[in-house]
Design a protein around this motif. Sequence first.
Motif, PDB file in Angstrom:
ATOM      1  N   ASN A  52       0.314   1.120  14.173  1.00  0.00           N
ATOM      2  CA  ASN A  52      -0.588   0.343  13.317  1.00  0.00           C
ATOM      3  C   ASN A  52      -0.167  -1.117  13.234  1.00  0.00           C
ATOM      4  OD1 ASN A  52      -2.809   1.870  11.478  1.00  0.00           O
ATOM      5  ND2 ASN A  52      -1.215   3.296  12.117  1.00  0.00           N
ATOM      6  N   LEU A  55      -7.248   3.964  -0.134  1.00  0.00           N
ATOM      7  CA  LEU A  55      -6.371   5.102   0.140  1.00  0.00           C
ATOM      8  C   LEU A  55      -6.950   6.391  -0.446  1.00  0.00           C
ATOM      9  CD1 LEU A  55      -2.871   3.475  -0.490  1.00  0.00           C
ATOM     10  CD2 LEU A  55      -3.808   4.205   1.700  1.00  0.00           C
ATOM     11  N   SER A 112      -6.868  -1.592  -2.594  1.00  0.00           N
ATOM     12  CA  SER A 112      -5.922  -0.786  -1.823  1.00  0.00           C
ATOM     13  C   SER A 112      -5.882   0.655  -2.323  1.00  0.00           C
ATOM     14  CB  SER A 112      -4.513  -1.397  -1.891  1.00  0.00           C
ATOM     15  OG  SER A 112      -4.499  -2.676  -1.313  1.00  0.00           O
ATOM     16  N   SER A 134       0.810  -1.218   0.000  1.00  0.00           N
ATOM     17  CA  SER A 134       0.000   0.000   0.000  1.00  0.00           C
ATOM     18  C   SER A 134       0.845   1.271   0.000  1.00  0.00           C
ATOM     19  CB  SER A 134      -0.940   0.012   1.210  1.00  0.00           C
ATOM     20  OG  SER A 134      -1.904  -1.014   1.112  1.00  0.00           O
ATOM     21  N   GLN A 187      -1.057   1.596   6.492  1.00  0.00           N
ATOM     22  CA  GLN A 187      -1.906   0.471   6.087  1.00  0.00           C
ATOM     23  C   GLN A 187      -1.070  -0.782   5.870  1.00  0.00           C
ATOM     24  OE1 GLN A 187      -5.314   1.257   3.451  1.00  0.00           O
ATOM     25  NE2 GLN A 187      -4.549  -0.330   2.100  1.00  0.00           N
ATOM     26  N   GLN A 221      -7.399   7.769  13.543  1.00  0.00           N
ATOM     27  CA  GLN A 221      -7.484   8.253  12.171  1.00  0.00           C
ATOM     28  C   GLN A 221      -7.561   9.779  12.134  1.00  0.00           C
ATOM     29  OE1 GLN A 221     -10.329   6.205   9.566  1.00  0.00           O
ATOM     30  NE2 GLN A 221     -10.214   4.432  10.913  1.00  0.00           N
TER      31      GLN A 221
END
Length: 401
Positions: free
Chosen positions: A221, A114, A110, A60, A348, A328
């Motif tokens: 993450n 995004l 993906s 990603s 990600q 986020q």
Amino acid sequence: MIKDNFFGSPNISRYTLFTLLFQMGMAISLAAMPIYFKNENAVSAYGVAYSVMAITGAFSFVYGLFVDRIGFSKALLFGVMLYGVALCMRVFTNPIIAVITAIMAGLGASVAILANRSWVLQISQTSNANTTQLTAMRSMLGNISILLGTALVSLAAYLFESIYFYLLILAGLLVFGSNYFAFQNYKIIKLEKTNKSSLQRENIFKSEKINFTIILFMFANMLSGVYTGLFKPYLILMFVDYGVSEHKSIFIYLLTTLVSILSGFYLLKYHHFMKNVPFSGFFIAMISLAFVFFAMFVGLRYNLGIWFLFFLVLSRSVFLSLSSSFEQVLEYELFNKATLAMALGLTQTSFLAGDALGSLVTSLWIDPKNIHDYAKICSYCSILVLFHMIILFILKKYKKI
């Protein structure tokens, strides 16, 4: 409230309708594909395709560079078209075609995801909506789509035989349908585009580096992915091994999605207050999440009863949804806006790597067979949640916020 938040402006309305169609297509395909391949005696092809799609999605960070280069509106069109074609091609169970389809699906999904997150930032910059409100809205739309898509597959399978072929085609058509709203957005952005020179854009792009902020979010993450992979894939099995019937265990899983929707609704309702305290909201939600995992460890270890476990699982969904939304919001606030998609691509990728690692640890090392094994998983998750929180605390000190 629903009209004001989900259809408050033409741009927000396009985003709402796009996300519902796109996510429903994704949910239907994810629910129908494994059963379709099983009925076609192609389970091995499904397993390989799933792994290939996950590996493709792990790049990603590269796709984020692509989104930043050409702009999110163009990237969204490309990603959605590619993903829609891939979903329709899932009706072919030949291993070679399945792998090709998986690569297309992983790349398309993906890029689209995004670009979708970059769209959220664009809405916040061109309307009165703030990122807390939009993040909560995005989370709610995703969970509603999953709930509706999964319910549709279950109902269709109950009413009709051999329906999965048509469900896969329907999934692709829904994604294609979402492209209408993406195209409308692309046309409007093209008309409203500011007259910046290509040299200025290039300088902005080259100025971005993988800085300390991005690195901390990547670690955070990854940890989030690990405790997600440790627990989430085995949630239904945990209740089954506790003595709950399979259909009731699946129903509990659906309830966790419903609770996540209600959590998003709460955040959406009070976004004017929450937007000013994303760090505080994140830390409160994470401390609560760590406590819930520890309580689940105690409940499973000492067999405190199914209702105690049921309550904690629903509580986990509440605090996980809130902490994810607040994190986020922090990403939108702290990342360089000119290269947002690249930074989101890196985070990600980190999450997907952690998710794969967590699921491997559970399946190959822990190999849960009884409630004591699930108690062990919950204890690990509690510790990982605390480390995740510490990383964001370091970021807070680093940014002096």
